[in-house]
Design an enzyme around this catalytic site. Structure first.
Site, mmCIF file in Angstrom:
data_model
loop_
_atom_site.group_PDB
_atom_site.id
_atom_site.type_symbol
_atom_site.label_atom_id
_atom_site.label_comp_id
_atom_site.label_asym_id
_atom_site.label_seq_id
_atom_site.Cartn_x
_atom_site.Cartn_y
_atom_site.Cartn_z
ATOM 1 N N CYS A 126 0.828 -1.197 0.000
ATOM 2 C CA CYS A 126 0.000 0.000 0.000
ATOM 3 C C CYS A 126 0.866 1.252 0.000
ATOM 4 C CB CYS A 126 -0.951 0.081 1.189
ATOM 5 S SG CYS A 126 -2.213 -1.165 1.195
ATOM 6 N N LYS A 179 5.713 -4.566 -3.875
ATOM 7 C CA LYS A 179 7.170 -4.437 -3.765
ATOM 8 C C LYS A 179 7.617 -4.236 -2.318
ATOM 9 C CE LYS A 179 11.180 -3.173 -6.025
ATOM 10 N NZ LYS A 179 11.733 -4.466 -6.402
#
Ligand code: F6R
Length: 599
Positions: free
Chosen positions: A2, A594
């Site tokens: 997020c 990521k």
């Protein structure tokens, strides 16, 4: 996981384009859903959000048209609550006076939602970002409409690690708080902003403030104020100028960031070596690494960074005789915490410097009095701040979700440290950038061809012996990450102890071999080929090995320590080409993010 971005300006304007651009620069953190909210001068909130990637949702809902003086963008990687409109962020409070968004995890989300529902709040979804907004709303009324007091009280209710940004439509301020997840503020001409990460701030301003855990940021167009969450006292800290490169998130003519980043490896490796040669931190790092007497040094990482730790342990042992224990972040806590003490040292390796599994391990190390050595790519990250000494990877931003260039530099950094400890001439490593270029050149097209031949297989193995074992794990991880096929990396001598039973006609097995290990590997190759398997070698030219395999991805000649780093390239390229051939987007594999700031 997020990403959040918030901005407050001194005049009403079209904020949409800024929100979209900032959002795109955070897209690597999550792409299950995206939303933007703006608040106009008269306090009207415009909230638009939807499931999918920012490019698509923005086009559908016309984010660029959004106007206001305050704006929030959120990119979501789903944990609490499936990707849906209700769970997409930002969220409104019950009566639509506040809007906010978070990243991280509120672990008592379920209990809090039940409480809020009992209290009659308008809970619309199951996402914990919404819980943050309601937690503030609830205390806002009890604290006489004081946002700062409400956020401080909400902090006590919200368990877990997170950061969130929130604003009330009637107050021209933006509030944010950091507890465990990354948060940076920026200050520019007539605006202030806050974000999970620097890339979304740097195009707007280079004047930045790194927020620490337990701090509340209050942003107005001309000011960034900090307050301690525990007593509400103001904190004095000046913003600082960030002089690092402004990385433009562009593909530079490549179809994907992943391919671009693979091709950047020679350059970033050269930059890393240059950086290490001129760094005063290296001596301190090495001194700390070797002050533990007979105690082993722990190398702690997750995913790709863990594979670099595995390779680092070989380097430190084979070159410098140092006992190093490679270990996953959570495993470090479970397996070693009880025996840790002040003499212990651990190198924590993380591209993002925000991986929660790593930060948890750092916390345990701190509690036991041991030394924290950081190796990280993102400057200003939580790991950097938590380290006694750190070394940067110098890769610039890695946008593509699969890690490529950061792995190569992690490996090169460990090799450099091992050379220094072994008192070998680090000048020998200067050949690395050119060897990486030669490898790209030599294996580029053959990797694509092998990938095309193997593309119907949904199951395969990567085998490596000794120094090449970490690369087998890394090759397998890349492949499963971006092709969704099953692929396992194994120490090659272990294959006969069970997995060999999977082999049948044409079954693909990749053998990664460092110079000196070829004759050993030929045994392992033959165990596979005599049972009909297809052997693909990744190795420097070796006549006997070539005679025993079906395909050969030939590396330029080098020594046994550099060779595993070179072997990474065809493994990355094979995964890349298989992903593209399957019609997938290697930059944004499904379900992944990521930066994993959750347990
Ligand atoms: C795989 C990959 C992940 C990360 C892992 C740790 O391509 O990128 O496995 O290596 O999530 O992330 P960092 O290095 O940021 O701690």
């Amino acid at each position: 996981m997020c990403g959040i971005f918030g901005i407050i300006t001194d005049r009403e304007q079209k904020l949409g384009p800024i929100l979209v651009e900032s959002g795109k620069r955070l897209a690597y953190r999550g792409y299950d859903s995206v939303g933007c909210a703006t608040v106009t001068s008269d306090g009207t909130i415009d909230l638009r959000k939807g499931v999918g990637r920012i490019e698509d949702v923005s086009a559908e809902l016309d984010f660029p048209a959004m106007r206001g003086r305050r704006g929030i963008t959120q990119l979501r990687w789903a944990t609490f609550g499936a990707p849906s409109y209700e769970n997409a962020q930002p969220h409104l409070d019950s009566d639509g006076d506040m809007v906010g968004a978070h990243n991280g995890n509120v672990v008592n989300n379920v209990q809090l939602r039940e409480l809020f529902l009992r209290e009659g709040l308008a809970v619309r979804g199951t996402n914990d970002g919404e819980t943050c907004v309601h937690a503030v709303e609830r205390h806002f009324d009890r604290n006489g409409g004081d946002m700062l007091a409400a956020i401080r009280a909400a902090y006590d209710d919200l368990e877990g690690d997170y950061a969130f940004v929130i604003t009330h439509r009637e107050e021209h301020r933006l509030y944010a708080i950091k507890k465990g997840s990354g948060l940076v503020a920026g200050l520019g001409e007539g605006f202030a902003c806050v974000s999970s990460d620097l890339p979304s701030i740097l195009p707007l301003t280079r004047q930045v403030l790194y927020i620490r855990d337990g701090e509340i940021v209050v942003l107005s167009p001309q000011r960034v104020e900090l307050y301690a969450v525990h007593d509400g006292a103001p904190i004095e800290r000046q913003s600082e100028r960030y002089d690092g490169p402004l990385e433009v998130a562009e593909k530079g003519g490549y179809p994907h960031f992943m391919l671009k980043e693979i091709h950047e490896q020679p350059v970033v490796a050269g930059e890393l070596l240059h950086l290490l040669n001129g760094s005063r931190h290296v001596d301190r790092f090495l001194e700390m690494l070797t002050t533990g007497g007979d105690r082993p040094v722990y190398l702690v990482g997750c995913g790709t960074s863990y594979h670099a730790c595995l390779l680092g342990a070989y380097y430190l042992n084979q070159l410098a005789g140092l006992a190093a224990v490679p270990v996953l972040g959570p495993q470090f806590i479970e397996q070693y915490s009880q025996s840790l003490g002040v003499a212990d040292r651990a190198v924590f390796v993380s591209q993002s410097g925000e991986t929660k599994d790593i930060l948890n391990a750092v916390k345990v190390m701190r509690q036991r009095g041991g030394r924290v050595l950081g190796v990280l790519n993102v400057l200003g990250s939580t790991l950097m701040q938590a380290s006694d000494v750190y070394l940067p990877l110098g890769c610039g931003y890695e946008i593509s979700v699969p890690a490529t260039k950061t792995f190569v530099n992690q490996a090169a950094l460990f090799l450099y440290l091992a050379y220094r400890l072994a008192k070998r001439d680090t000048g020998e490593l200067d050949a690395l950038p050119s060897l990486l270029s030669q490898t790209l050149q030599a294996t580029g097209e053959p990797s694509r061809q092998v990938a095309r031949d193997l593309n119907d297989w949904r199951d395969m193995y990567y085998l490596g012996y000794g120094l090449s074992h970490p690369i087998a794990l890394e090759g397998a991880l890349k492949l499963k990450e971006i092709t969704y096929a099953h692929c396992e990396g194994i120490f090659s001598s272990e294959f006969k102890h069970g997995p060999l039973s999977a082999v049948h006609d044409g079954y693909p097995v990749v053998f990664i071999t460092a110079p000196g290990d070829e004759m050993m590997m030929i045994n392992h190759v033959n165990e596979v080929t005599t049972r009909g398997g297809r052997a693909i070698a990744i190795a420097a030219e070796h006549t006997a090995l070539r005679a025993n395999v079906h395909d050969y991805l030939s590396l330029p000649p080098s020594d046994r320590f550099l060779s595993p780093i070179l072997a990474t390239i065809p493994a990355q390229l094979m995964a890349y080409h298989m992903s593209v051939a399957r019609g997938l987007d290697p930059d944004f594999p499904r379900n992944l993010s990521k930066t994993l700031t959750v347990d």
